[in-house]
Structures are given as structure tokens and as C-alpha cells.
Design an enzyme around this catalytic site. Structure first.
Site: not given
Length: 503
Positions: A269-270, A273, A299
């Protein structure tokens, strides 16, 4: 562009260079605060961060800067570069929002938010929501004061906060989208819970070491195409990504000894980003518009990599050998199919960041409904714990037994309201552009073969390239040719989980 406009534009950019240096320093201090700063030094560290960010704020309040910025905005149609025009229009929008906020006010606001972070951290550690109530009340009051200072504020108080994170999105848009989510997902959740399909999960709680999880995080970032010459990763209480500068994009994760999958999907997830920040056009940095992308855009990307890619059969096939190699004590008797199914199990739970892909939306809807009540009226801060627990029972059939696994689990409210809906909006965005990407090439085949250059290349050209230039709705339409809708996301969930649970 005439000489007068050129002079004012150069003056603006000279100031913005100094602004960026203060903000860069502030981000470094904040990164330290949320990673390795000792607990006793947190409040002092927060004050330093507030001091630095206020210096940046004050530079943009100087008479010379405002005079030049206004001139550039008034003559924006004469500018040679599209990005300068984007900056001017962004500045004017932000100026309306912040023109009545003095440097002294901004410094006080920063101190309140930084103190709230420290108070939240201690309250969560001590499982004591009551101790966080004064700071959360101060945050609510600060948010309301900021709204009252906005020139031409929107009539719905909450919409003003939402607009700071997702330009052009309103609570009316969200009420409609989330209403559709509830209408289609609640009945499906009941069918899933009643399914006779049994998914094996016993191995998910087997013990692993921090060192094993660190190796896995490193591997996953490498697979995704994260550039370690421009980034680094470490651990924190609540995982986040911070683009400190053009060539310094750091990610964090959190290791739990009996939840090896938690860190895996946290880092994916990170990492998503980070890929967004790392692949911004250099020109966006040069024209000071890198803050234009919204949280829903961001997101959408992080959850694209985490869920649409990371939880797919193709990705599990790709990483399965490495998972077995790094976690032999976990995977000795686990097949590839069992790993895939476990990574996609639907299981109503308490913790948003650990929630499965299907029930995650309900965690966001709960926070959204509470935020609206906090800001628009209808909820007292000291009563939020009971409201939170009631909504968890209503939507997911579970109830927190502690504050730490309930209302204190997320850090976000220590810095204000309006952020949470962007998580769900991001899922809806990426479902739409995933469909568009799939028309260009076989995504599963690219993932299965580890060809992230193809995936990242498409994302860079279609998703990342115009994110700083366009509003979210225009950006989405440019990528997909369609207007914002939850339908693609809901279609995806219905198809995937009906198949997985043999409905």
C-alpha cells in the site's frame, strides 16, 4: 509573456523555493517524530515542526509575495507554461481558504494538531479515549474556526473539509456512492457469511520475526519497482508514506509477530503511494504544483497496488516462492491456492488497516458518518466512543472491547477531518481505470511474469502524468472517458467474491 509578468513570476518562484526548504525541513522532523523519536521528546519535536511549517506559511503571507502572486493570477492567461497557470489558480483557491488566517493563528493550529498526535499516541498506548477527548475537542474547534475563516465557504460545513482533500467532491456525492455500496454489499456480505466455503487461515497467525518481515518488505518494494536510490523504509506505529522531496520518498510499515500478512500489504500500500510520488513529472516540482494531487487520487494508486494487484491470483503466484523462502516456518504446509484464498478471506473485524478488501468500505463509511456528525452537529466528542461501537455492531456485527481497537485505532483525527472518505473513493477511482488499463494489455499476465515496468509505465503515462494538473473528476474522465461512479468497484467485488465463496 511581458517583462512585468515575468518579473512577478520570478519573484513568486524565488519565495516558493524558500517555502519548500522550510516545508522540507518540517517534513523531516515530522518523519523523525513518527518513527524513531523517543516518547519524551515527541511534544518538543512537534513544536519544532510547527515552527518550521509556520515559517513557510509566513513567507506566503508577505506583502511582496501576495502582490506578485495576485499579479500572476490576474494575468494567468498570458503565461507561457500551462503549469504556471495551474499554480496561479491553485494559489487563488488556497488564498481564499487561508487569507484570513494569520501566521500567529497558523502556528497555534499547528501546535494543536501536533499536541493531538502526541496525546493520541499516549491514549492509544494506554487504551484511554477519555484522555484524548480534550485534544480531539481542540481539533474539532480548530477545524470549525478554520471553516469560519474561509472566504465564500460552502454552506455544508463538512464539505469545506472534504474539499481540502478531494476537490469538487461533496457529501452529496458520497451519500449517493456510499448508499449504493450499502445497498449492494450488505446483502452480499450476508451471503458470504452463510457460504459453506471454508478458507484456511490457521497459518496466518504463526510467529515470524521482525527480520523476516523486513526481508519481505524489501523484496515486495523491489518487485513493485520502488527506487531505493530515492527512498528508504522503516517502522512506525501507524504506517505512512512521506514525499520529503523530489528524490526522497520514504515509506513505513509496522511489524506484528503473529500477523505476517499485515506488514506485507502495508508495505505494498505505502509502496503504491511512493510510486506515485516518485513518478511525478519533474516539471511539476519545478512549477511547485506537486501538492495538487488529491488524497482520493493518491489512495486510488496505493489501493490499486495493494488490492487490485497485490491480492490477485497472479500476484500471489508471483510471490509464492519467495514467501515460502522467507517464512519457511509459516508456509511449510501451505499451498499457493490456500495463500491466495487466505489473503482474500472476508471476515468482519475491528481494525480498518487489517480489514479485508470486501468489508473495508464499511470501516470508511462508519468514519464518514461520524465525521459528518462531529462537524455538522449531532455528536458530542465525549460520546463518540459509544457511537463508534454502535456503528460497528450495526454494519459489521462486531464490537470493540477496548478503545485501542476501537475509536483510537487511527491517527487521522488528530490532524482534522475529511480524509477518511478518500480511501473508499480511491477504490472507486482505481476500479474505473483498471478496466481501462485492461483494454490495453493483459494485466494478470504482466503481474504473473513480474513485468511491473509495463504496469508502472501505463500508470505513469495515464494516471500520474496529469494528476497535478486536473481536478479529480476531470482527471478520472481523461483516463477512462467516464464520470465518477462506484459501479465498476461494486461489480468487481461482486464478481470476485461470488466466485471465491462459490455463491
Amino acid at each position: 509573456m511581458n517583462d512585468e509578468l515575468k518579473k512577478h513570476l520570478e519573484s513568486v518562484k524565488k519565495t516558493l523555493c524558500d517555502v519548500e526548504k522550510f516545508l522540507h525541513a518540517s517534513r523531516i522532523v515530522n518523519f523523525d517524530l513518527e518513527t524513531i523519536c523517543p516518547s519524551a521528546g515527541m511534544e518538543e519535536q512537534g513544536e519544532v515542526a510547527a515552527f518550521l511549517s509556520n515559517k513557510a506559511f509566513a513567507l506566503q503571507k508577505s506583502e511582496d509575495f501576495l502582490r506578485s502572486a495576485k499579479y500572476v493570477y490576474e494575468h494567468r492567461d498570458e503565461l507561457d507554461d500551462e503549469r504556471d497557470k495551474v499554480w496561479a489558480e491553485t494559489w487563488a483557491r488556497d488564498f481564499k481558504r487561508e487569507k484570513n488566517i494569520t501566521s500567529e493563528m497558523q502556528h497555534e493550529f499547528s501546535k494543536i494538531y501536533n499536541k493531538a498526535y502526541v496525546d493520541w499516541y499516549n491514549a492509544k498506548k494506554n487504551n484511554d479515549f477519555a484522555s484524548f477527548v480534550p485534544s480531539l475537542t481542540a481539533v474539532r474547534d480548530t477545524e470549525m474556526k478554520r471553516i469560519s475563516l474561509i472566504e465564500d465557504a460552502l454552506p455544508n460545513a463538512y464539505d469545506n473539509l472534504l474539499d481540502m482533500f478531494e476537490r469538487g467532491m461533496t457529501s452529496a456525492d458520497l451519500d449517493k456512492a456510499f448508499g449504493e455500496c450499502t445497498r449492494r454489499l450488505v446483502p452480499l456480505l450476508k451471503k458470504i457469511m452463510a457460504s459453506k466455503k471454508k478458507i484456511r487461515t490457521d497459518f496466518l497467525s504463526r510467529t515470524v520475526t521482525d527480520e523476516q518481515q523486513k526481508k519481505m518488505a524489501q523484496y515486495l518494494l523491489e518487485v513493485m519497482g520502488y527506487d531505493f536510490s530515492r527512498g528508504a523504509f522503516t517502522t512506525t506505529e501507524h504506517p505512512f508514506t512521506d514525499g520529503l522531496g523530489k528524490n526522497d520518498v520514504r515509506v513505513t510499515t509496522h511489524y506484528q509477530p503473529n500477523m505476517f500478512a499485515s506488514s506485507m500489504f502495508s508495505i505494498i500500500h505505502e509502496g503504491g503511494h511512493a510510486l506515485f510520488d516518485m513518478n511525478q513529472p519533474t516539471a511539476d516540482h519545478e512549477h511547485f504544483i506537486t501538492g495538487n494531487k488529491t488524497m482520493g487520487m493518491h489512495e486510488s494508486v496505493s489501493r490499486f497496488y495493494e488490492n487490485r494487484i497485490g491480492r490477485s491470483e497472479a500476484f500471489i503466484h508471483l510471490i509464492y516462492p519467495k514467501v515460502c523462502e522467507i517464512f519457511p516456518n509459516v508456509m511449510s504446509d501451505v499451498s499457493e491456492k490456500e495463500l491466495f484464498e487466505a489473503m482474500n478471506i472476508v471476515e468482519p473485524s475491528l481494525i480498518r488497516t487489517e480489514a479485508d478488501e470486501f468489508t473495508y468500505t464499511f470501516h470508511v463509511i462508519i468514519r464518514y458518518e461520524i465525521e459528518k456528525l462531529i462537524v455538522n452537529g449531532g455528536a458530542k466528542i465525549e460520546e463518540l466512543r459509544d457511537l463508534w461501537n454502535k456503528k460497528y455492531e450495526e454494519y459489521l456485527g462486531v464490537k470493540p472491547s477496548t478503545d485501542s481497537e476501537g475509536i483510537l485505532q487511527d491517527v487521522h483525527w488528530s490532524s482534522g477531518f475529511g480524509y477518511f472518505p478518500t480511501y473508499a473513493v480511491g477504490n472507486m477511482y482505481n476500479a474505473m481505470y483498471y478496466k481501462t488499463m485492461s483494454e490495453s494489455f493483459d494485466i494478470d499476465e504482466a503481474v504473473r511474469s513480474g513485468d511491473f515496468a509495463k504496469i508502472n509505465g501505463w500508470m505513469k503515462e495515464n494516471v500520474f502524468k496529469s494528476a497535478d494538473i486536473l481536478s479529480p473528476k476531470d482527471w478520472l474522465f481523461k483516463i477512462t472517458g467516464k464520470s465518477f461512479s462506484p459501479d465498476a468497484f461494486l461489480d468487481y467485488l461482486e464478481e470476485k467474491y461470488s466466485k471465491l465463496y462459490e455463491l
